[in-house]
Design a protein around this motif. Sequence first.
Motif, PDB file in Angstrom:
ATOM      1  N   ARG A 373       8.470 -34.106  10.289  1.00  7.84           N
ATOM      2  CA  ARG A 373       8.812 -35.283   9.489  1.00  7.84           C
ATOM      3  C   ARG A 373       7.723 -36.323   9.705  1.00  7.84           C
ATOM      4  O   ARG A 373       7.368 -36.619  10.854  1.00  7.84           O
ATOM      5  CB  ARG A 373      10.174 -35.840   9.873  1.00  7.84           C
ATOM      6  CG  ARG A 373      10.657 -36.883   8.875  1.00  7.84           C
ATOM      7  CD  ARG A 373      12.106 -37.263   9.079  1.00  7.84           C
ATOM      8  NE  ARG A 373      12.566 -38.077   7.970  1.00  7.84           N
ATOM      9  CZ  ARG A 373      13.746 -38.671   7.923  1.00  7.84           C
ATOM     10  NH1 ARG A 373      14.588 -38.551   8.939  1.00  7.84           N
ATOM     11  NH2 ARG A 373      14.085 -39.386   6.882  1.00  7.84           N
ATOM     12  N   THR A 375       5.261 -39.728   7.575  1.00  8.57           N
ATOM     13  CA  THR A 375       5.017 -40.599   6.428  1.00  8.57           C
ATOM     14  C   THR A 375       3.761 -40.120   5.715  1.00  8.57           C
ATOM     15  O   THR A 375       2.701 -40.019   6.343  1.00  8.57           O
ATOM     16  CB  THR A 375       4.815 -42.063   6.877  1.00  8.57           C
ATOM     17  OG1 THR A 375       5.982 -42.493   7.569  1.00  8.57           O
ATOM     18  CG2 THR A 375       4.574 -42.967   5.668  1.00  8.57           C
ATOM     19  N   PRO A 376       3.845 -39.774   4.427  1.00  8.59           N
ATOM     20  CA  PRO A 376       2.654 -39.287   3.719  1.00  8.59           C
ATOM     21  C   PRO A 376       1.588 -40.369   3.608  1.00  8.59           C
ATOM     22  O   PRO A 376       1.881 -41.569   3.689  1.00  8.59           O
ATOM     23  CB  PRO A 376       3.198 -38.882   2.349  1.00  8.59           C
ATOM     24  CG  PRO A 376       4.458 -39.655   2.188  1.00  8.59           C
ATOM     25  CD  PRO A 376       5.025 -39.831   3.550  1.00  8.59           C
ATOM     26  N   ARG A 387      10.293 -43.225   1.781  1.00  9.07           N
ATOM     27  CA  ARG A 387       9.422 -42.202   1.215  1.00  9.07           C
ATOM     28  C   ARG A 387       8.829 -41.292   2.289  1.00  9.07           C
ATOM     29  O   ARG A 387       7.720 -40.799   2.172  1.00  9.07           O
ATOM     30  CB  ARG A 387       8.297 -42.843   0.405  1.00  9.07           C
ATOM     31  CG  ARG A 387       8.743 -43.713  -0.740  1.00  9.07           C
ATOM     32  CD  ARG A 387       9.491 -42.967  -1.811  1.00  9.07           C
ATOM     33  NE  ARG A 387       8.663 -42.083  -2.584  1.00  9.07           N
ATOM     34  CZ  ARG A 387       8.990 -41.630  -3.795  1.00  9.07           C
ATOM     35  NH1 ARG A 387      10.140 -41.994  -4.353  1.00  9.07           N
ATOM     36  NH2 ARG A 387       8.193 -40.809  -4.437  1.00  9.07           N
ATOM     37  N   LYS A 388       9.588 -41.033   3.333  1.00  5.52           N
ATOM     38  CA  LYS A 388       9.128 -40.093   4.347  1.00  5.52           C
ATOM     39  C   LYS A 388       9.235 -38.652   3.821  1.00  5.52           C
ATOM     40  O   LYS A 388      10.011 -38.371   2.915  1.00  5.52           O
ATOM     41  CB  LYS A 388       9.931 -40.250   5.630  1.00  5.52           C
ATOM     42  CG  LYS A 388       9.605 -41.525   6.402  1.00  5.52           C
ATOM     43  CD  LYS A 388      10.227 -41.510   7.769  1.00  5.52           C
ATOM     44  CE  LYS A 388       9.828 -42.741   8.568  1.00  5.52           C
ATOM     45  NZ  LYS A 388       8.372 -42.787   8.840  1.00  5.52           N
ATOM     46  N   THR A 389       8.448 -37.788   4.429  1.00  4.62           N
ATOM     47  CA  THR A 389       8.452 -36.378   4.059  1.00  4.62           C
ATOM     48  C   THR A 389       9.086 -35.548   5.176  1.00  4.62           C
ATOM     49  O   THR A 389       8.815 -35.796   6.359  1.00  4.62           O
ATOM     50  CB  THR A 389       7.015 -35.894   3.791  1.00  4.62           C
ATOM     51  OG1 THR A 389       6.527 -36.526   2.607  1.00  4.62           O
ATOM     52  CG2 THR A 389       6.964 -34.380   3.608  1.00  4.62           C
ATOM     53  N   GLY A 409      10.020 -34.795  -0.150  1.00 11.33           N
ATOM     54  CA  GLY A 409       8.779 -35.558  -0.093  1.00 11.33           C
ATOM     55  C   GLY A 409       8.015 -35.479  -1.398  1.00 11.33           C
ATOM     56  O   GLY A 409       8.420 -34.783  -2.334  1.00 11.33           O
ATOM     57  N   GLU A 410       6.898 -36.187  -1.455  1.00  8.26           N
ATOM     58  CA  GLU A 410       6.097 -36.257  -2.668  1.00  8.26           C
ATOM     59  C   GLU A 410       5.709 -34.851  -3.145  1.00  8.26           C
ATOM     60  O   GLU A 410       5.278 -34.008  -2.353  1.00  8.26           O
ATOM     61  CB  GLU A 410       4.821 -37.070  -2.425  1.00  8.26           C
ATOM     62  CG  GLU A 410       5.039 -38.407  -1.734  1.00  8.26           C
ATOM     63  CD  GLU A 410       5.946 -39.337  -2.506  1.00  8.26           C
ATOM     64  OE1 GLU A 410       5.973 -39.255  -3.753  1.00  8.26           O
ATOM     65  OE2 GLU A 410       6.635 -40.151  -1.883  1.00  8.26           O
TER      66      GLU A 410
END
Length: 464
Positions: A373, A375-376, A387-389, A409-410
């Motif tokens: 986990r 942050t992108p 907006r964490k992945t 995630g993105e």
Amino acid sequence: MSASATSYDFDLFVIGGGSGGVRCARIAAGHGARVGIAEERFWGGTCVNVGCVPKKIMVNAAEYGQWAEDAAAFGWSIETRGFNLATLAAARDAEVARLNGIYGRLLSGAGCTIFEARATFIDAHTLDVGGQRVTAERIVVATGGRPVRPEIPGAELGLLSDDVFGLQDLPRRVTVVGSGYIGLEFACILRGLGAEVDLVYRADLPLRGFDQDIRVAVKEAMEQQGIRQHCGHHPGRLDRLGDHLCLNLRGGEAIETDAVLFATGRVPNTAGLHLDAAGIACTAKGAIEVDEEHRTTAPNIYAIGDVLNRMNLTPVATAVGHALADTLFGNTPRRVSYRNIPTAVFTSPPIGTVGLTEADAAALGPVDVYLARFTPMRHTISGRPGRKTLMKLIVCQETRKVLGAHMLGEDAGEIMQGIGIAVAAGLTKEDFDRTIGIHPTAAEEFVTLRTRTREAGVRAAAAE
């Protein structure tokens, strides 16, 4: 083709012009079959008209607002003047109309006879199609599903998913009831477009049936975006109070809102087809019963797609329709596997998943779980909350095969399409590890997960 086939008007008649029905019809026609197809509402079905396609356009619109806000952190000075739903609706509806027309042209180009009318059964080989009597050697039912309102007082005051695409103005406050694909996607869309959103659902976590870590992560992401979640609640009644609504929950809580969207489920769209006249059996919930060949209890009649209430995804219906046409008319009998089907949920951020959840895999035996986990990169700069992945692999300890892959995630949907190939092919964790990552991307994390997070299913296996 049977010796008596020429006594019928068509070799194949398809009821329903959605993705599955259209694919089945045109592939069968390409194999030389005489094909008729009827659609009473719109070509392309739910997905093209009031489902996947217009919804994804609205997802894009919601993302643009966030990108505009994030731009300042990257050096851009952008002035926004608000969101206009009518402008989006016009562009969205134009695209839907374009695709709708393409479906019709695909059918006519393949040589299918098109009926823009309702088709119902007279008997196993005979249909009433808009008042015209039509016969066919084989028939495929592909009428999809439809959304339903909960059985509570005042439910008629609420919206269904189809109704969202008719809105010209964005309600200031929206309450979404339900936590499946549709409920979560619209909650995120409406919040992203600027509405205040309350989300009501019965369980402690959203997305029943998904991997537990994904369920926890998406709940946290929605909280950080300001979506107010009312977990463990059932709607009791919906009342109009002047110019707004009040949704009363069982237990006493009440939510004042401007609109309520009921995303509490869909049912097979089989009502009124007179299936009993053809000898077609259904479950108690109206889903058509079929065997492994998608044949109903009437030997010459088949059913595909959401009328089965099995795996209600457009690509599944399309694939099954194609395989059925090949089997019946192309001399290449084949089946579509319902295992390891990748799918995406277009929340904010989106979810992509394929294969078994950790709980389902652990029930079969010991598994290793790899989880990351982070942050992108984009959001380490923008600082946008929620907006964490999360990326996760589930690996069988005995065979080392990757049994499941899950991501929030993105670009999760785009990434999971490729991962889906690997899982469906039965690749091992070592196959993933040997693959060189593309840097810098979030996707590379799937091939650089080296440290096991935990193991699961050990006790179950030992007990055996």
